[in-house]
Design a protein around this motif. Structure first.
Motif, PDB file in Angstrom:
ATOM      1  N   LYS A  75      -9.163 -15.480 -24.720  1.00 16.69           N
ATOM      2  CA  LYS A  75      -8.030 -15.820 -24.937  1.00 16.69           C
ATOM      3  C   LYS A  75      -8.031 -16.790 -23.720  1.00 16.69           C
ATOM      4  CE  LYS A  75      -4.694 -12.690 -23.188  1.00 16.69           C
ATOM      5  NZ  LYS A  75      -3.732 -11.625 -23.792  1.00 16.69           N
ATOM      6  N   GLU A  76      -8.323 -16.661 -22.486  1.00 14.31           N
ATOM      7  CA  GLU A  76      -8.193 -17.014 -21.924  1.00 14.31           C
ATOM      8  C   GLU A  76      -8.849 -18.478 -21.539  1.00 14.31           C
ATOM      9  OE1 GLU A  76      -5.137 -17.364 -19.747  1.00 14.31           O
ATOM     10  OE2 GLU A  76      -4.291 -14.946 -19.724  1.00 14.31           O
ATOM     11  N   ILE A  77     -10.028 -18.244 -21.473  1.00 15.43           N
ATOM     12  CA  ILE A  77     -11.765 -19.448 -22.225  1.00 15.43           C
ATOM     13  C   ILE A  77     -11.012 -20.108 -22.855  1.00 15.43           C
ATOM     14  CG2 ILE A  77     -13.932 -19.710 -22.219  1.00 15.43           C
ATOM     15  CD1 ILE A  77     -13.763 -17.073 -20.539  1.00 15.43           C
ATOM     16  N   GLU A  78     -10.620 -19.365 -23.700  1.00 14.05           N
ATOM     17  CA  GLU A  78     -10.163 -20.510 -25.222  1.00 14.05           C
ATOM     18  C   GLU A  78      -9.230 -21.556 -24.759  1.00 14.05           C
ATOM     19  OE1 GLU A  78     -10.145 -18.162 -28.689  1.00 14.05           O
ATOM     20  OE2 GLU A  78     -12.463 -18.807 -29.530  1.00 14.05           O
ATOM     21  N   SER A  79      -8.421 -21.294 -24.734  1.00 17.94           N
ATOM     22  CA  SER A  79      -6.947 -21.676 -24.720  1.00 17.94           C
ATOM     23  C   SER A  79      -7.235 -22.472 -23.112  1.00 17.94           C
ATOM     24  CB  SER A  79      -5.779 -20.715 -24.570  1.00 17.94           C
ATOM     25  OG  SER A  79      -5.630 -20.076 -23.199  1.00 17.94           O
ATOM     26  N   LYS A  80      -7.874 -22.405 -22.419  1.00 21.39           N
ATOM     27  CA  LYS A  80      -8.430 -23.167 -20.910  1.00 21.39           C
ATOM     28  C   LYS A  80      -6.965 -22.540 -20.283  1.00 21.39           C
ATOM     29  CE  LYS A  80     -11.018 -25.736 -23.621  1.00 21.39           C
ATOM     30  NZ  LYS A  80     -12.780 -25.049 -23.253  1.00 21.39           N
ATOM     31  N   THR A  81      -6.304 -22.264 -20.072  1.00 20.28           N
ATOM     32  CA  THR A  81      -5.320 -21.538 -19.491  1.00 20.28           C
ATOM     33  C   THR A  81      -6.098 -21.269 -17.957  1.00 20.28           C
ATOM     34  OG1 THR A  81      -5.129 -19.534 -20.588  1.00 20.28           O
ATOM     35  CG2 THR A  81      -3.680 -21.178 -21.339  1.00 20.28           C
ATOM     36  N   ILE A  82      -7.772 -20.445 -18.750  1.00 19.12           N
ATOM     37  CA  ILE A  82      -7.812 -19.994 -16.773  1.00 19.12           C
ATOM     38  C   ILE A  82      -8.322 -21.076 -16.115  1.00 19.12           C
ATOM     39  CG2 ILE A  82     -10.048 -20.008 -17.888  1.00 19.12           C
ATOM     40  CD1 ILE A  82      -9.652 -17.197 -16.134  1.00 19.12           C
ATOM     41  N   ARG A  83      -8.420 -22.245 -16.389  1.00 23.72           N
ATOM     42  CA  ARG A  83      -9.123 -23.428 -15.238  1.00 23.72           C
ATOM     43  C   ARG A  83      -7.960 -24.178 -14.269  1.00 23.72           C
ATOM     44  NH1 ARG A  83     -10.948 -28.530 -19.377  1.00 23.72           N
ATOM     45  NH2 ARG A  83     -13.197 -26.940 -20.115  1.00 23.72           N
ATOM     46  N   LEU A  84      -6.033 -23.348 -14.738  1.00 26.05           N
ATOM     47  CA  LEU A  84      -4.618 -23.564 -13.963  1.00 26.05           C
ATOM     48  C   LEU A  84      -4.779 -22.161 -13.439  1.00 26.05           C
ATOM     49  CD1 LEU A  84      -2.276 -24.474 -13.725  1.00 26.05           C
ATOM     50  CD2 LEU A  84      -1.546 -23.306 -15.415  1.00 26.05           C
ATOM     51  N   LEU A  85      -5.581 -21.254 -13.805  1.00 25.10           N
ATOM     52  CA  LEU A  85      -5.483 -19.655 -13.138  1.00 25.10           C
ATOM     53  C   LEU A  85      -6.566 -20.198 -11.456  1.00 25.10           C
ATOM     54  CD1 LEU A  85      -5.459 -17.051 -15.345  1.00 25.10           C
ATOM     55  CD2 LEU A  85      -3.311 -17.847 -14.068  1.00 25.10           C
ATOM     56  N   VAL A  86      -7.553 -20.428 -12.054  1.00 27.74           N
ATOM     57  CA  VAL A  86      -8.956 -20.401 -10.369  1.00 27.74           C
ATOM     58  C   VAL A  86      -8.182 -21.437  -9.794  1.00 27.74           C
ATOM     59  CG1 VAL A  86     -10.932 -19.449 -12.438  1.00 27.74           C
ATOM     60  CG2 VAL A  86     -10.250 -21.851 -12.174  1.00 27.74           C
ATOM     61  N   THR A  87      -7.522 -22.641 -10.450  1.00 28.79           N
ATOM     62  CA  THR A  87      -7.042 -23.489  -8.992  1.00 28.79           C
ATOM     63  C   THR A  87      -5.845 -22.817  -7.974  1.00 28.79           C
ATOM     64  OG1 THR A  87      -5.386 -24.129 -10.337  1.00 28.79           O
ATOM     65  CG2 THR A  87      -6.997 -25.382 -11.113  1.00 28.79           C
ATOM     66  N   LYS A  88      -5.509 -21.894  -8.591  1.00 29.89           N
ATOM     67  CA  LYS A  88      -4.414 -21.341  -7.949  1.00 29.89           C
ATOM     68  C   LYS A  88      -5.001 -19.807  -7.095  1.00 29.89           C
ATOM     69  CE  LYS A  88      -0.273 -22.829 -10.606  1.00 29.89           C
ATOM     70  NZ  LYS A  88       1.013 -22.176 -11.605  1.00 29.89           N
ATOM     71  N   LYS A  89      -5.654 -19.270  -7.601  1.00 31.00           N
ATOM     72  CA  LYS A  89      -6.388 -17.471  -7.013  1.00 31.00           C
ATOM     73  C   LYS A  89      -8.060 -17.726  -7.507  1.00 31.00           C
ATOM     74  CE  LYS A  89      -2.156 -15.620  -8.693  1.00 31.00           C
ATOM     75  NZ  LYS A  89      -1.529 -15.261  -6.938  1.00 31.00           N
ATOM     76  N   PRO A  90      -8.507 -17.142  -6.463  1.00 34.48           N
ATOM     77  CA  PRO A  90     -10.498 -16.753  -6.801  1.00 34.48           C
ATOM     78  C   PRO A  90     -10.215 -16.009  -8.194  1.00 34.48           C
ATOM     79  CG  PRO A  90      -9.514 -15.904  -4.488  1.00 34.48           C
ATOM     80  CD  PRO A  90      -8.259 -15.965  -5.974  1.00 34.48           C
ATOM     81  N   ARG A  91     -11.395 -16.392  -9.357  1.00 28.39           N
ATOM     82  CA  ARG A  91     -11.640 -15.458 -10.156  1.00 28.39           C
ATOM     83  C   ARG A  91     -11.315 -14.332  -9.970  1.00 28.39           C
ATOM     84  NH1 ARG A  91     -16.242 -18.932 -13.576  1.00 28.39           N
ATOM     85  NH2 ARG A  91     -15.821 -21.306 -12.194  1.00 28.39           N
ATOM     86  N   SER A  92     -11.878 -13.760  -9.102  1.00 24.76           N
ATOM     87  CA  SER A  92     -12.266 -12.025  -8.829  1.00 24.76           C
ATOM     88  C   SER A  92     -10.610 -10.885  -8.507  1.00 24.76           C
ATOM     89  CB  SER A  92     -12.684 -11.691  -7.413  1.00 24.76           C
ATOM     90  OG  SER A  92     -12.231 -12.572  -6.501  1.00 24.76           O
ATOM     91  N   HIS A  93      -9.978 -12.457  -8.444  1.00 24.28           N
ATOM     92  CA  HIS A  93      -8.310 -11.593  -7.775  1.00 24.28           C
ATOM     93  C   HIS A  93      -7.676 -11.995  -9.080  1.00 24.28           C
ATOM     94  CE1 HIS A  93      -7.819 -12.058  -3.448  1.00 24.28           C
ATOM     95  NE2 HIS A  93      -8.818 -11.426  -3.915  1.00 24.28           N
ATOM     96  N   ILE A  94      -8.096 -12.541 -10.284  1.00 27.60           N
ATOM     97  CA  ILE A  94      -7.581 -12.560 -11.060  1.00 27.60           C
ATOM     98  C   ILE A  94      -8.025 -11.992 -12.363  1.00 27.60           C
ATOM     99  CG2 ILE A  94      -7.502 -13.784 -13.734  1.00 27.60           C
ATOM    100  CD1 ILE A  94      -8.344 -16.940 -11.809  1.00 27.60           C
ATOM    101  N   MET A  95      -9.777 -11.774 -12.538  1.00 24.91           N
ATOM    102  CA  MET A  95      -9.717  -9.983 -13.010  1.00 24.91           C
ATOM    103  C   MET A  95      -9.411  -9.296 -12.755  1.00 24.91           C
ATOM    104  SD  MET A  95     -12.627 -11.428 -15.039  1.00 24.91           S
ATOM    105  CE  MET A  95     -13.390 -10.085 -15.253  1.00 24.91           C
TER     106      MET A  95
END
Length: 230
Positions: free
Chosen positions: A82-102
């Motif tokens: 849902k984060e990928i479809e809505s593109k909100t993942i792009r905002l998250l990855v600018t603030k935190k590493p992907r591994s931390h998000i996961m």
């Protein structure tokens, strides 16, 4: 990461499906506990046979084993895509590493589901005045397996509607296959038996295996996520 886990945990309570599941598990546990409290001889007879723990925790165990996949997939199937479809993942990855998000999402989601079934477990345990740690740990291990699988599916499949379909299908099929693999002694069921968590939770000392398998699913999902083009 901790902040993301907290947000995921509390956000999970906001959906209608989550509230219905909480209501269902709590009511079923409450009714079971009321029945046990009004029939103490049942617990005494189970204790004499050495099956007190299995008897008291049977309802919660049944809900996790039979309905756990369906419950978790129905609410959390879109935890990543849902984060990928809505593109909100792009905002998250600018603030935190992907591994931390996961990891934050994984911890928040796992704690949410453990909390739901802990409430169910506590309702029965308090009224029946029996707490069985080993059965509780089996439940946590089983839920870790399911949540790890959900994360892997949601990372692999980018469309939320498709993961919803897969979730409903898996939620119905996997418990049938898992329970059948434990009960049916056929060579062709061996692979299913060792891929699903059911046979391990039957044996207390092996209950760590579904937990480790769930973490492995999450680790693979994180590796895939790190390589995704967002």
């Amino acid at each position: 990461m901790i902040a993301l886990a907290k947000r995921e945990f509390f956000d999970s309570f906001k959906s209608i499906k989550s509230l219905l599941i909480i209501l269902f598990t709590t009511v079923v546990s409450w009714q079971t506990a009321q029945y046990l409290s009004s029939n103490p001889l049942l617990i005494q007879e189970a204790a004499v046979q050495g099956k007190e723990s299995e008897f008291v925790t049977a309802v919660t165990a049944f809900m996790v084993i039979a309905l756990g996949f369906l419950f978790v997939f129905s609410v959390s199937h879109d935890i990543i895509n849902k984060e990928i479809e809505s593109k909100t993942i792009r905002l998250l990855v600018t603030k935190k590493p992907r591994s931390h998000i996961m990891l934050g999402k994984f911890l928040g989601t796992l704690l949410f589901w453990v909390a739901i079934f802990t409430i169910s477990y506590l309702v029965t345990a308090i009224i029946a005045q029996v707490w069985v740690t080993i059965e509780y740990l089996k439940m946590v291990s089983f839920l870790t397996y399911i949540v790890g699988m959900v994360f892997l599916v949601s990372t692999l499949v980018e469309r939320t509607k498709l993961t919803m379909f897969i979730g409903v299908f898996a939620g119905v099929l996997l418990p049938i296959l898992g329970i059948a693999s434990v009960m049916v002694d056929k060579w062709w069921m061996t692979v299913i038996e060792y891929l699903l968590p059911y046979t391990y939770t039957e044996k207390g000392f092996l209950m760590i295996i579904p937990f480790l398998m769930g973490l492995s699913f999450f680790f693979v999902a994180t590796k895939i996520m790190n390589r995704k083009d967002l």
